[in-house]
Motif scaffolding. Structure first.
Motif, PDB file in Angstrom:
ATOM      1  N   LEU A 257       0.839  -1.193   0.000  1.00  0.00           N
ATOM      2  CA  LEU A 257       0.000   0.000   0.000  1.00  0.00           C
ATOM      3  C   LEU A 257       0.878   1.248   0.000  1.00  0.00           C
ATOM      4  N   LYS A 258       0.534   2.221  -0.842  1.00  0.00           N
ATOM      5  CA  LYS A 258       1.438   3.335  -1.121  1.00  0.00           C
ATOM      6  C   LYS A 258       1.717   4.221   0.090  1.00  0.00           C
ATOM      7  N   SER A 259       0.754   4.419   0.973  1.00  0.00           N
ATOM      8  CA  SER A 259       0.991   5.292   2.124  1.00  0.00           C
ATOM      9  C   SER A 259       2.113   4.780   3.011  1.00  0.00           C
ATOM     10  N   TYR A 260       2.287   3.479   3.079  1.00  0.00           N
ATOM     11  CA  TYR A 260       3.322   2.921   3.948  1.00  0.00           C
ATOM     12  C   TYR A 260       4.733   3.158   3.400  1.00  0.00           C
ATOM     13  N   ALA A 261       4.838   3.647   2.177  1.00  0.00           N
ATOM     14  CA  ALA A 261       6.150   4.033   1.657  1.00  0.00           C
ATOM     15  C   ALA A 261       6.709   5.238   2.407  1.00  0.00           C
ATOM     16  N   GLU A 262       5.859   5.918   3.183  1.00  0.00           N
ATOM     17  CA  GLU A 262       6.295   7.049   3.997  1.00  0.00           C
ATOM     18  C   GLU A 262       6.677   6.619   5.405  1.00  0.00           C
ATOM     19  N   SER A 263       6.723   5.337   5.658  1.00  0.00           N
ATOM     20  CA  SER A 263       7.104   4.849   6.987  1.00  0.00           C
ATOM     21  C   SER A 263       8.495   5.328   7.368  1.00  0.00           C
ATOM     22  N   ALA A 264       8.695   5.552   8.666  1.00  0.00           N
ATOM     23  CA  ALA A 264       9.988   6.019   9.160  1.00  0.00           C
ATOM     24  C   ALA A 264      11.117   5.046   8.872  1.00  0.00           C
ATOM     25  N   VAL A 265      10.789   3.772   8.650  1.00  0.00           N
ATOM     26  CA  VAL A 265      11.849   2.788   8.424  1.00  0.00           C
ATOM     27  C   VAL A 265      12.690   3.143   7.203  1.00  0.00           C
ATOM     28  N   TRP A 266      12.073   3.762   6.198  1.00  0.00           N
ATOM     29  CA  TRP A 266      12.778   4.003   4.940  1.00  0.00           C
ATOM     30  C   TRP A 266      13.750   5.174   5.023  1.00  0.00           C
ATOM     31  N   SER A 267      13.648   5.977   6.060  1.00  0.00           N
ATOM     32  CA  SER A 267      14.625   7.044   6.279  1.00  0.00           C
ATOM     33  C   SER A 267      15.565   6.720   7.429  1.00  0.00           C
TER      34      SER A 267
END
Length: 446
Positions: free
Chosen positions: A368-378
């Protein structure tokens, strides 16, 4: 990319898991789900109990956080849930037994094409999928390919995440071999692998029957040369000049590899990499995760020298990688379909899902696209290559429909074995290609 034998979390892993849970759920404001989207209302069956079948962990937080989220569901609803974890190579048999006998788990979390293998035996998931898509920014392309019945808007499965297979490499050894980064050109990539072998740090890719790893490598060989299993209508297209070039390239690549790759299982490349036996492979985040969270300083040093990059594009316009996808199904035989769907809804909501995503360092990247903003990716720049695992046009059975035939070709190792016969010198490219063409056609005509 498949799982090692189960093991208990070490101290460093437990600390990393705890840190993941502290940051989980902290999605940035722009990723807050739409508040006005109302979930489906499922009338939970009286006295419902659930049994869930899913692939076993490969990294400890996968199972630990999944179990914690499941307990949260029980605490919230009073519904008892038992989760059975199955070794990856055994999953196809377990799933087949459940559907063919009409009894077993109430929630079956299989792999990519599984819902299409049993399309007449799974419950419709459209209401739940449309709700989640509306709330969380829509579904990535790969999730829609695996979730929806071909050329319809009917959802057969609910993709929960996918693990992709980019290049995993030792930065210092690649530099010693004469390259500052992973080249995107196929010829240069081959030269890099030759250089690694020359300095005693060879590459390693599986063409055995290793779930996940071997199909990832075989498909990359195919797609990077402009070849595919089928055309858009499902006609088998393995017997082509593009496939012949891919087979020639596979034979050249095999000469650069560490010995023994033809007998590798899913954990072999992980072990060879952390042991320093190879300097480059193709894998999910598990190699980096295990080295980074190890209590052994030598493994921490491996993690510090480990980098990730997309596999070379070759003839493709986007990284020719797909993601091994967890795909949840509710079998029609279950007596508690509403409880089963409510469980899946609960597990996919931000409060639970981001804990799992973050604690696993993005091992199962979001559908799901919103989870691409999860803190894990930064949280770690080395994870960036895994962020868009499910934002890809490539899938098992590419370029044709996802169907029972596509799943059968995968489960019967048709493409992997085509490359393995040539890489080992067992057959000439033309002969192996024709054999694979005939084998695939049997499934697509059947």
């Amino acid at each position: 990319m498949t799982q090692d034998a189960p093991r208990r979390p070490g101290r460093r892993q437990a600390m990393a898991l705890g840190a993941g849970l502290l940051t989980a759920g902290a999605l940035p404001a722009r990723a807050i789900p739409a508040a006005d989207v109302q979930p489906p209302r499922y009338a939970l069956e009286r006295g419902a109990r659930l049994r869930v079948l899913r692939p076993a962990k490969f990294i400890d937080p996968d199972e630990a956080i999944f179990n914690e989220n499941t307990k949260r569901f029980t605490d919230r609803t009073g519904i008892e849930v038992r989760v059975d974890y199955v070794n990856w190579p055994d999953m196809p048999v377990q799933v087949a037994v459940a559907y063919n006998t009409g009894q077993g788990a109430d929630v079956v979390i299989g792999f990519g094409a599984d819902p299409h293998l049993y399309a007449d035996k799974v419950a419709d998931m459209t209401d739940l999928a449309e709700y989640l898509g509306a709330k969380y920014g829509g579904w990535f392309d790969l999730a829609q390919v695996y979730g929806k019945k071909f050329r319809t808007n009917q959802w057969l499965g609910l993709p929960m995440g996918g693990t992709t297979s980019p290049v995993v490499y030792r930065r210092s050894w690649v530099k010693e071999a004469g390259f500052d980064r992973i080249p995107n050109d196929l010829g240069q990539f081959l030269e890099l692998c030759r250089g690694l072998k020359r300095i005693g740090r060879p590459c390693g890719f599986a063409l055995s029957h290793a779930p996940g790893d071997a199909p990832a490598y075989a498909n990359w060989l195919l797609w990077s040369h402009g070849a595919s299993l089928t055309d858009e209508e499902g006609k088998v297209t393995l017997d082509t000049p593009q496939t012949a070039r891919a087979l020639d390239y596979a034979r050249a690549m095999q000469e650069t590899m560490v010995a023994g790759t033809m007998s590798w299982n899913g954990a072999s490349n992980n072990r060879a990499f952390v042991a320093g036996e190879i300097g480059l492979t193709q894998n999910g985040v598990s190699i980096y995760y295990s080295a980074k969270t190890s209590s052994d300083p030598a493994q921490n040093a491996v993690a510090a020298d480990t980098e990730h990059a997309e596999m070379p594009y070759g003839a493709a316009t986007k990284a020719p990688e797909t993601a091994l996808t967890l795909n949840a199904m509710v079998p029609r035989y279950t007596r508690v379909p509403n409880a089963a769907k409510e469980y899946l809804r609960f597990m996919m909501e931000a409060e639970q899902y981001d804990r799992w995503l973050t604690g696993c360092l993005g091992y199962w990247s979001q559908p799901l696209k919103s989870y691409a903003e999860s803190a894990v990716w930064s949280s770690d720049p080395k994870l960036a290559v895994y962020k868009d695992a499910m934002d890809t046009p490539f899938y098992e059975g590419y370029r044709g429909p996802i169907s029972a035939a596509a799943g059968a070709v995968l489960e019967n190792w048709v493409v992997v074995d085509m490359f393995a016969r040539v890489a080992t010198g067992q057959q000439r490219p033309a002969d192996s290609m024709r054999e694979a063409q005939r084998a695939a056609q049997r499934w697509y005509r059947g």
